[in-house]
Design an enzyme around this catalytic site. Structure first.
Site, PDB file in Angstrom:
ATOM      1  N   ARG A 258      16.686  -0.417 -48.419  1.00 48.46           N
ATOM      2  CA  ARG A 258      15.546   0.784 -48.559  1.00 48.46           C
ATOM      3  C   ARG A 258      14.650   0.472 -49.646  1.00 48.46           C
ATOM      4  NH1 ARG A 258      16.131   2.783 -43.837  1.00 48.46           N
ATOM      5  NH2 ARG A 258      17.974   3.871 -43.576  1.00 48.46           N
TER       6      ARG A 258
ATOM      7  N   SER B  55       2.487  -7.276 -63.422  1.00 51.47           N
ATOM      8  CA  SER B  55       3.479  -8.491 -63.781  1.00 51.47           C
ATOM      9  C   SER B  55       5.023  -8.094 -63.512  1.00 51.47           C
ATOM     10  CB  SER B  55       3.302  -8.807 -65.354  1.00 51.47           C
ATOM     11  OG  SER B  55       4.218  -9.810 -65.803  1.00 51.47           O
TER      12      SER B  55
ATOM     13  N   GLU C 198      12.127  -1.471 -47.614  1.00 49.69           N
ATOM     14  CA  GLU C 198      11.315  -0.371 -46.600  1.00 49.69           C
ATOM     15  C   GLU C 198      10.325   0.157 -47.499  1.00 49.69           C
ATOM     16  OE1 GLU C 198      13.853   2.422 -44.934  1.00 49.69           O
ATOM     17  OE2 GLU C 198      12.524   2.966 -43.394  1.00 49.69           O
TER      18      GLU C 198
END
Length: 146
Positions: free
Chosen positions: A86, A112, A89
């Site tokens: 997830r 960073s 995703e």
């Protein structure tokens, strides 16, 4: 011991002691997400803090030493784990728009992952449901022109 065996052994000791990651983090004065990464073998503690965690968990000398060794971060991304999937995703769906917004706000650069913190907390949603709030906070590094 291989990395997975070390992870399992440390987790087993933590669970046997009934200590949460937050408990350990509070005891050594560190961020819980960072401590979780240490316990997974993806970060390291200074030797004195590693020793303190080792004593807290009742780890043997080898497991205690593992908390302060330089990690080899080779086990990601893991797209078969639902939580990690997830997160990937989210980056796949929102990454380009987040990059575009960041460039508008900060200029041409990157966030960073070295000078960086991550916090995760449980919050309550508008309908009373439990929600996971993740905050990524990284120094902005501007690309140089030459």
């Amino acid at each position: 011991m291989d990395k997975e065996s070390v992870r399992k052994a440390i987790k087993a000791r933590r669970l046997a002691k009934k200590l949460t990651i937050a408990d350990i983090a509070k005891d050594i004065g560190r961020n819980p997400t960072f401590v979780a990464a240490v316990l997974q073998g993806n970060h390291k503690l200074p030797a004195d803090e590693g020793k303190k965690v080792g004593e807290l968990l009742g780890l043997d000398a080898d497991l205690t030493a593992s908390l302060s060794k330089f990690p080899v971060r080779t086990d990601f991304p893991n797209s078969s784990d639902p939580f990690k999937y997830r997160l990937m995703e989210i980056i796949g769906v929102y990454g380009d728009s987040m990059r575009e917004q960041a460039n508008e706000m900060f200029g041409d650069g990157i966030m960073s992952a070295i000078d960086f913190t991550l916090d995760m907390e449980k919050v309550t949603g508008s309908q009373g449901e439990a929600r996971c709030k993740i905050t990524l906070n990284g120094k902005w590094l501007e690309y140089k022109t030459f």
